[in-house]
Motif scaffolding. Structure first.
Motif: not given
Lengths: 482, 282, 175
Positions: A224-230, C39-45, C54-61
């Motif tokens: 999930a983090n990877f997707r957003v970052t990428y 755990k997966s080999p590819i993205e599985h949104p 499960r929030p992601v906080y990257v965008q605030f950075f």
């Protein structure tokens, strides 16, 4: 699961159901790993031939540079006022070549064009290494290369700073930003693949890939983090790439030299950059496909798509080139007009006409499907296009010095010395050497993204044939079975 | 480097140059603006100025081969133009134009230097800092007059074999390979005169100091001085020729012959040329 | 109550998502859906969505980095230009706005990218040590469900996984 893009894909698939597929959808995932990891082991003989030749060429460049460093810039046969030569021209060439890596990895990523997936990794590596090569040319060009750090804004006791008005400082900042960002982008995108390498490697390679993959496990949190970052970094990279070559264009456009002082330069440079980059992708595509036996992944339909893209960009470039000529011709700037006439008729005329021919006429061969599907022809054409684009940069830099505003410049003919040619040749060696090493050490086809491509395409196909019921046969074929 | 400094002096930092009132005899550090007037009608093209410049400024003599390569270092050069058609003797049609750095007020070379090695001094000169220069040669690429010269070779080691180093001017440095140089209006002389005048609580008198080329000119074709002082010879000449330092396009009647070269590019040069009076009608 | 881990591997992605769906609905004692790691080999949104928010906080950075880079960049550039006292260049103002905008833009992107990546490392907890129940087949073609639960709940979960055709179930004890 089916969003709008995939629905569109469904429609496209329905229309062209007979069309050759970008990639076999029934390819097993373990096989993908196996095929790509094999490229890290034993490539064809040609790999070593290219590598050794590049190393030799690079050594030629290094010895030329040592000679120039010791003796002075005079050995390059530059003169007053002809102070810029092949170094700056080749610098633009390499910067330009770096742009299509971003085109493939960032722009097409945002546009959901998934055919980019098998080929974007090496295009991104091309971005990184051609930027490194371009950075070398800035150094080589400097009269006192040992003082290059004066351009860097570092705090010092005299409180002197670089001149922030200078386009060269913009250049340095932009190239630094672009180089580091694209390296980070390349690395981040490679972490899942490095984890695959780690899981399959032994010995010192295992510790190497373990270190680089940072303990990637493919957990949902990581993905999930990877997707957003990428996506975020891709969104940053697109305007960055455009700004980098626009800034390189302002090196010329903000100056007063006739033939440089043109407002259409930034888009013209960006188009030229994408053009030469796409041509280079085709060249490297063909080389990698053969050397690492990637026929399964670097397929003909993908080559054809890249060729179509190149053709489109070639036409954009041709248009902007004609805009430049006509705005100069019909404009009021007599110096610029005179410089244009000089380029077409003066000492540089053969190269100028060759540039126009290679850049604007040769791409029309890409309009034919038979040529697009002919690998030797594509190899030759892509190299020719890049020769044309290199000539274009040379024709931007050099002729204006021989036909400047001031009459004193008019009787100066200048020809680059062997040292200049040697360093230019050395740069090609340096680039090829780094690129080949990269492809040997790191997976040059993105494994996890090829899996995604196969997976989504099989889902789409499943959707077209039976939207409600799972077709067991296709579910197996769709790559889910090992 | 502080934000308070930035906020307090913001309008000062946003000033464009040249602006009227930039130079003022009564304001400290702005009482000088060195300028030149060059009468092409008097110039005979004898090259004495070039020779004097070589001697004064330690310019290297590059030799025939490098001269042919265009790597010559003449800070002031005599250009020859053959624009007048003379049927009997083509040599009669030659006209001369000594060309040196025009010390532009809005110099195109200054903005593009990546390291800030060239900038404007208080007395209106376009300075060149050899220690800071890294040799990107952008200044020369952007100079419309092409009066900047690059040290393509390590001249101090080759141009003056012993005992020639003894004749070098001790007031001026020699330049190593890889840096740009150009006419300075003999800044070493100007600075000496300025500090001498300062110790005597006065301004530099007109004619007290001249660059080597002016000193050597046998026909006095070049006039040099402080244009801020309205009584100086050069200020009077500029005024008589109706050339205004602060204007990019002059409004003048056709009885005068003063002009500045390539004024339409707006570099505001500090050298005024006076046209040759041509005898073509006779 | 002691907790232990269990990793179930699946080849069929639909079965894996069904398993998660059922696990979520089961309300087992001593088990929380938050303790499930996919755990997966590819993205599985689409499967990740099943696991709950499960929030992601990257965008605030990213936001912080971009604003910091832009404002900080302009302040740095203009204030260092102001130290060139009385050294105007080319008739331009000492602080020329258009060139500074170019550099501000570059620094905006530079810090935007850097701090985004920093955020990624923090958010994804990289670099980290691999979990001892990590299986290399996850990077190949299988999907893994890592569950942390009380020992009492384990047999029920294991049973559920087997029902959904889990290829292999690795418990903590078996390693």
């Amino acid at each position: 699961m089916i969003n709008t893009f995939e629905e569109r894909d469904v429609a496209v698939e329905k229309r062209f159901i007979h069309k050759e597929k970008d990639i076999r959808e029934d390819i097993a995932w373990a096989q993908i790993n196996k095929d790509v990891l094999k490229s890290l082991e034993r490539p064809r003989m040609l790999f070593w031939v290219i590598f050794i030749a590049s190393l030799a060429l690079f050594m030629v460049g290094v010895s030329c540079e040592i000679y120039q460093y010791q003796t002075g810039m005079g050995v390059a046969n530059l003169d007053n006022p002809h102070v810029w030569g092949l170094y700056i021209g080749t610098f633009i060439f390499w910067i330009g070549m770096s742009h299509s890596g971003t085109l493939l990895s960032a722009i097409l990523h945002i546009m959901h064009a998934d055919w980019r997936k098998p080929i974007y990794r090496f295009a991104e590596a091309m971005t990184t290494f051609s930027l490194m090569t371009a950075g070398l040319f800035v150094m080589v060009h400097l009269g006192r290369v040992w003082q290059f750090y004066y351009v860097v804004a570092y705090p010092n006791e005299r409180w002197t700073w670089p001149n922030f008005q200078s386009p060269l400082v913009w250049d340095a900042t932009a190239i630094f930003t672009y180089l580091t960002s694209s390296m980070i982008f390349l690395y981040i995108g490679m972490i899942p693949d490095l984890a695959i390498c780690r899981d399959n490697a032994t010995g010192f390679r295992k510790s190497f890939y373990t270190f680089l993959s940072l303990g990637w496990m493919g957990t949902d949190r990581q993905w999930a983090n990877f997707r957003v970052t990428y996506l975020t970094v891709a969104c940053f990279l697109i305007p960055l790439a455009v700004s980098v070559h626009s800034i390189v264009a302002t090196d010329f456009a903000v100056s007063q030299q006739p033939g440089w002082h043109i407002t259409s330069f930034p888009p013209y440079f960006v188009a030229g950059a994408l053009y030469s980059g796409c041509a280079a992708i085709i060249t490297l595509f063909i080389v990698l496909r053969y050397v690492f036996r990637f026929e399964e992944y670097m397929t003909m339909p993908i080559l054809e798509k890249t060729a179509k893209l190149t053709f489109a960009i070639a036409m954009v470039w041709t248009y902007l080139n004609l805009v430049e000529y006509s705005s100069t011709w019909y404009g009021d700037d007599m110096y610029a007009k005179q410089a244009l006439i000089y380029r077409a008729t003066g000492d540089f005329a053969p190269y100028w006409w060759m540039m126009n021919f290679l850049g604007s006429v040769v791409p029309f061969t890409l309009a034919f499907k038979r040529i697009r599907n002919n690998i030797p022809a594509m190899l030759v054409i892509s190299i020719l296009l890049n020769v044309g684009m290199w000539l274009e940069r040379w024709m931007i830099v050099s002729p204006t010095f021989a036909n400047g505003i001031y009459p004193w410049t008019w009787d100066h003919d200048q020809w680059p010395s062997l040292v200049q040619w040697g360093i230019v040749a050395g740069s090609f060696g340096w680039f090829n050497m780094l690129f080949m090493l990269f492809c040997k050490i790191f997976p040059s086809v993105s494994m996890y993204e090829v899996k995604e491509m196969v997976y989504h395409r099989s889902l789409v196909r499943k959707g077209t044939e039976d939207a409600t019921q799972i077709n067991p046969e296709l579910a197996v074929e769709g790559g889910i079975a090992s | 480097m502080s934000i308070t400094n930035l906020l307090n002096n913001w309008s000062f930092y946003r000033n464009k140059r040249p602006y009227r009132g930039q130079y003022d005899l009564n304001k400290e550090y702005s009482e000088y603006k060195w300028a030149m007037a060059l009468d092409l009608d008097i110039c005979t093209g004898c090259n004495a100025c070039t020779t004097a410049c070589y001697a004064e400024n330690n310019l290297p003599v590059v030799g025939k081969k490098r001269f042919h390569h265009g790597q010559v270092m003449h800070w002031i050069r005599i250009e020859r133009y053959w624009d007048e058609k003379m049927v009997d003797f083509p040599e009669q049609g030659a006209s001369f134009l000594p060309m040196m750095c025009q010390q532009c007020e809005a110099a195109p070379c200054e903005t593009v230097c990546p390291v800030g090695a060239t900038s404007h001094t208080n007395d209106g000169l376009n300075s060149q800092n050899y220690h800071r220069c890294i040799g990107s040669r952008y200044c020369s690429a952007n100079c419309p007059y092409k009066v900047r010269y690059f040290n393509f070779w390590n001249y101090p080691s080759t141009a003056w074999p012993a005992p020639l180093p003894d004749q070098l001017n001790p007031d001026v440095t020699v330049r190593t390979k890889g840096i740009m140089e150009k006419c300075t209006f003999c800044v070493q002389r100007l600075n000496e005169a300025k500090s001498r005048a300062r110790t005597e609580y006065r301004l530099v008198r007109d004619g007290e100091v001249v660059p080597a080329c002016v000193q050597a000119c046998p026909t006095s074709a070049i006039t040099f001085g402080n244009i801020v002082d309205p009584n100086s010879k050069v200020a009077k000449m500029w005024k008589n020729q109706q050339v205004d330092l602060y204007k990019d396009l002059q409004e003048k009647d056709n009885t005068v012959r003063g002009y500045r070269i390539l004024e339409d590019l707006r570099p505001f040069p500090s050298v005024m040329y006076m046209e040759r009076i041509r005898d073509t009608e006779a | 109550m002691s907790k232990s881990h269990m990793l179930a591997l699946f080849t069929d992605f639909d079965e894996a998502s069904n398993a998660i769906r059922e696990l979520k609905a089961s309300n087992l004692e001593g088990f929380n859906i938050k303790d499930v790691t996919l755990k997966s080999p590819i993205e599985h949104p689409e499967i990740e969505e099943l696991l709950g928010k499960r929030p992601v906080y990257v965008q605030f950075f990213t936001l912080f980095g971009a604003i910091f880079g832009g404002l900080g960049g302009f302040t740095f550039i203009s204030s260092s230009q102001a130290t060139f006292l009385l050294q105007p260049k080319g008739g331009k103002p000492v602080i020329p706005i258009p060139p500074d905008m170019v550099l501000t833009y570059e620094l905006f992107i530079l810090f935007g990218v850097y701090i985004t990546v920093l955020g990624f490392f923090i958010g994804a907890k990289l670099p980290m040590k691999r979990h001892k129940l990590y299986n290399a087949r996850v990077s190949e073609d299988q999907i893994g469900i890592l569950i942390k639960a009380d020992d009492t709940a384990m047999p029920a979960i294991k049973d559920l996984m087997t029902r959904h055709k889990a290829l292999e179930i690795i418990g903590e004890g078996s390693k």
